[in-house]
Design a protein around this motif. Sequence first.
Motif, PDB file in Angstrom:
ATOM      1  N   LYS A  47      -9.809  -4.924  -5.388  1.00 22.80           N
ATOM      2  CA  LYS A  47      -9.805  -6.299  -4.889  1.00 22.80           C
ATOM      3  C   LYS A  47      -9.320  -6.379  -3.441  1.00 22.80           C
ATOM      4  O   LYS A  47      -9.987  -6.958  -2.580  1.00 22.80           O
ATOM      5  CB  LYS A  47      -8.901  -7.177  -5.791  1.00 22.80           C
ATOM      6  CG  LYS A  47      -9.292  -7.153  -7.247  1.00 22.80           C
ATOM      7  CD  LYS A  47      -8.348  -7.970  -8.112  1.00 22.80           C
ATOM      8  CE  LYS A  47      -6.913  -7.460  -8.141  1.00 22.80           C
ATOM      9  NZ  LYS A  47      -6.731  -6.149  -8.759  1.00 22.80           N
ATOM     10  N   SER A  48      -8.144  -5.800  -3.182  1.00 18.12           N
ATOM     11  CA  SER A  48      -7.600  -5.878  -1.814  1.00 18.12           C
ATOM     12  C   SER A  48      -8.492  -5.129  -0.839  1.00 18.12           C
ATOM     13  O   SER A  48      -8.650  -5.539   0.316  1.00 18.12           O
ATOM     14  CB  SER A  48      -6.177  -5.312  -1.764  1.00 18.12           C
ATOM     15  OG  SER A  48      -5.313  -6.098  -2.557  1.00 18.12           O
ATOM     16  N   THR A  49      -9.068  -4.027  -1.309  1.00 13.81           N
ATOM     17  CA  THR A  49      -9.973  -3.275  -0.440  1.00 13.81           C
ATOM     18  C   THR A  49     -11.155  -4.150  -0.036  1.00 13.81           C
ATOM     19  O   THR A  49     -11.527  -4.217   1.136  1.00 13.81           O
ATOM     20  CB  THR A  49     -10.472  -2.005  -1.161  1.00 13.81           C
ATOM     21  OG1 THR A  49      -9.345  -1.257  -1.611  1.00 13.81           O
ATOM     22  CG2 THR A  49     -11.309  -1.143  -0.236  1.00 13.81           C
ATOM     23  N   LEU A  69      -7.340 -15.521  -0.271  1.00 14.34           N
ATOM     24  CA  LEU A  69      -5.973 -15.620  -0.775  1.00 14.34           C
ATOM     25  C   LEU A  69      -5.710 -14.407  -1.669  1.00 14.34           C
ATOM     26  O   LEU A  69      -6.261 -14.301  -2.760  1.00 14.34           O
ATOM     27  CB  LEU A  69      -5.807 -16.912  -1.582  1.00 14.34           C
ATOM     28  CG  LEU A  69      -6.211 -18.224  -0.896  1.00 14.34           C
ATOM     29  CD1 LEU A  69      -6.377 -19.344  -1.914  1.00 14.34           C
ATOM     30  CD2 LEU A  69      -5.158 -18.627   0.136  1.00 14.34           C
ATOM     31  N   ASP A  70      -4.902 -13.445  -1.201  1.00  7.78           N
ATOM     32  CA  ASP A  70      -4.636 -12.230  -1.985  1.00  7.78           C
ATOM     33  C   ASP A  70      -3.310 -12.371  -2.714  1.00  7.78           C
ATOM     34  O   ASP A  70      -2.245 -12.216  -2.119  1.00  7.78           O
ATOM     35  CB  ASP A  70      -4.628 -10.996  -1.072  1.00  7.78           C
ATOM     36  CG  ASP A  70      -4.702  -9.683  -1.874  1.00  7.78           C
ATOM     37  OD1 ASP A  70      -4.674  -9.736  -3.125  1.00  7.78           O
ATOM     38  OD2 ASP A  70      -4.771  -8.611  -1.246  1.00  7.78           O
ATOM     39  N   GLU A  71      -3.355 -12.703  -3.977  1.00  7.82           N
ATOM     40  CA  GLU A  71      -2.186 -12.925  -4.821  1.00  7.82           C
ATOM     41  C   GLU A  71      -1.137 -13.805  -4.125  1.00  7.82           C
ATOM     42  O   GLU A  71       0.024 -13.444  -4.027  1.00  7.82           O
ATOM     43  CB  GLU A  71      -1.559 -11.583  -5.222  1.00  7.82           C
ATOM     44  CG  GLU A  71      -2.512 -10.712  -6.032  1.00  7.82           C
ATOM     45  CD  GLU A  71      -1.811  -9.533  -6.665  1.00  7.82           C
ATOM     46  OE1 GLU A  71      -0.782  -9.772  -7.313  1.00  7.82           O
ATOM     47  OE2 GLU A  71      -2.266  -8.393  -6.504  1.00  7.82           O
ATOM     48  N   PRO A  72      -1.570 -14.995  -3.651  1.00  4.41           N
ATOM     49  CA  PRO A  72      -0.651 -15.813  -2.854  1.00  4.41           C
ATOM     50  C   PRO A  72       0.496 -16.399  -3.662  1.00  4.41           C
ATOM     51  O   PRO A  72       1.503 -16.800  -3.101  1.00  4.41           O
ATOM     52  CB  PRO A  72      -1.553 -16.937  -2.334  1.00  4.41           C
ATOM     53  CG  PRO A  72      -2.606 -17.080  -3.379  1.00  4.41           C
ATOM     54  CD  PRO A  72      -2.858 -15.682  -3.869  1.00  4.41           C
ATOM     55  N   SER A 111      -2.411   0.756  -4.941  1.00  6.93           N
ATOM     56  CA  SER A 111      -2.680  -0.672  -4.995  1.00  6.93           C
ATOM     57  C   SER A 111      -1.355  -1.402  -5.218  1.00  6.93           C
ATOM     58  O   SER A 111      -0.364  -0.794  -5.647  1.00  6.93           O
ATOM     59  CB  SER A 111      -3.658  -0.989  -6.112  1.00  6.93           C
ATOM     60  OG  SER A 111      -3.006  -0.936  -7.355  1.00  6.93           O
ATOM     61  N   GLY A 112      -1.352  -2.711  -4.954  1.00  4.79           N
ATOM     62  CA  GLY A 112      -0.121  -3.499  -5.031  1.00  4.79           C
ATOM     63  C   GLY A 112       0.597  -3.365  -6.364  1.00  4.79           C
ATOM     64  O   GLY A 112       1.813  -3.158  -6.425  1.00  4.79           O
ATOM     65  N   GLY A 113      -0.142  -3.489  -7.453  1.00  4.11           N
ATOM     66  CA  GLY A 113       0.467  -3.426  -8.776  1.00  4.11           C
ATOM     67  C   GLY A 113       1.061  -2.061  -9.067  1.00  4.11           C
ATOM     68  O   GLY A 113       2.094  -1.944  -9.737  1.00  4.11           O
TER      69      GLY A 113
HETATM   70 MG   LIG Z   1      -4.248  -5.702  -4.319  1.00  2.00          MG
END
Ligand SMILES: [Mg+2]
Length: 500
Positions: free
Chosen positions: A49-51, A170-173, A405-407
């Motif tokens: 997703k972020s990519t 909006l990335d996990e805002p 990744s963030g998680g």
């Molecule tokens: Mg991410």
Amino acid sequence: MTTATATVPAIAIDRVSKTYGATKALQDVSVSILPGQVHGLIGRNGAGKSTLLRMITGLETPDTGSLSFFGEEAPAAADAKGWQQRVACVYQRPSVFTNLTIAENLFAGRLPGSGPKISWRTMQSEAERILSEWRIDLDPRSLLSDAPIEERQMLTIAKALDAGTRIVLLDEPTVQLEGSAIRRLFDKVQELQEAGVTFVFVSHFLREVTAICDSASVLRDGKLLWSRTGDDVRSDDLVDALLAGQEQRRHRVETAAASGVTPALELRGATEKTGAFTDVNLRVAPGELVAIGGVGGSGKYSVGEAIAGLRRLGSGAVVVNGDEVASGKVKASQKAGIGFVPADRHKDGYVPQLSVAENMTMGVMDRLAPAGFFSPRKQTEMSVKLIDDVALVPPNPKLAVQGLSGGNQQKVVLARALARDPRVLVLISPTAGVDIAAKDAIYALILRALADGVAVVLISDDVEELLVSSRVLIMREGRVAAELADPTEEDIVRAIEGLE
Ligand SMILES: [Mg+2]
Ligand SMILES: Nc1ncnc2c1ncn2[C@@H]1O[C@H](COP(=O)(O)OP(=O)(O)OP(=O)(O)O)[C@@H](O)[C@H]1O
């Protein structure tokens, strides 16, 4: 939408692929998003997703494939201004120049005035205009770093739209926002959507996705699983797409404080030095779970930080296993057996350039050098076990944490807290940004720690997360305002909002 122009997508992603080393982060992904849509982008941790958002903002270039906006080819990679005019992105932690004033930030890159002469007065009055339009109650001359996260996110959107941008990502805002701030953000998104602004919204909270999105795409392992519009976006389908056949579990941990046992953790009339919280009393038995909720600014995070030694007490005490712990000293807290997962994992949680193994074992170097000689084999052994415990993806101890990744970065932070075999665990939003399947793994881990006799304090903004515990404290204005036993979701929401 029946007009011909409305069928030209605001964002057209055409067969985009991106590879990092051995990881195929995106494979042949095509998605089109119409003007005025709020498009949900979901998928497990590491799905890409972020990519994909980085491709849409022009921060990175696809290896193959292309993008277009409103029927026009995307700007060249070097044309930073061109990208900024088309797309803006809001992150969990807004990446603004925090040492600037609010007015300076709003006009960074487009200062008013002619030639080298900047018109500070125009800037000031324009900033005031934007702030009042957005009902942001801040002084344009104050430092941006002093503004709360929600206001900084609003400012990012305000700034972009004021400069003519029509697409906002909006990335996990909402990860670091509390209830009323989330509602405010969503109201604004809906208002702007009606005015034709296009949004892409990434979130692990499916309720949020179904609440504000009118179309959605699901990524799995870098590939597009499906992309749908309108009534076809149903929450059951989203859950299915994310779990991929796994069963979703409800978590509820019933633990009771054994009487007559020395509490593993005790707060005795604890009052923070600068007044962040006052007269907090708390007893947590070994193997007991206590959750703490409350609105932003209620002092709940500060309580966690004080237990971890990051804040000093003005009076009262933190007591572990009957012994008072010196306040305001991280080392003393660690020595007493307190493990901590901070709220801002990017700032306090890990060192991005170091490997997964180095980050996970950072607090236990003494154990990795039993005879005074550091043992890389021991470090790898230990991290392999922790990687398995937290279900890290990819399960590679040598990777730099910045490539996760963030998680998965969040899982590294949790593993680090667990590595010391703590007696007391203080967890601030431990599953924020973690996908629903990985949440299971993390709760299972907390359960195991409880079974081993660890006392756990779980501090969270997420009502669902608070519901995991059968004992929930609610803080308001720095004090414990309610203690709920076996609460329902409604009980918690009412207590947080102060409705008795
Ligand atoms: Mg991410
Ligand atoms: N700069 C990088 N270097 C190496 N690998 C990367 C890099 N950026 C992303 N990856 C890898 O690409 C994959 C996709 O990562 P991405 O950050 O897009 O996932 P995500 O869907 O946003 O996950 P999350 O929900 O956890 O934030 C992951 O396997 C990640 O480890």
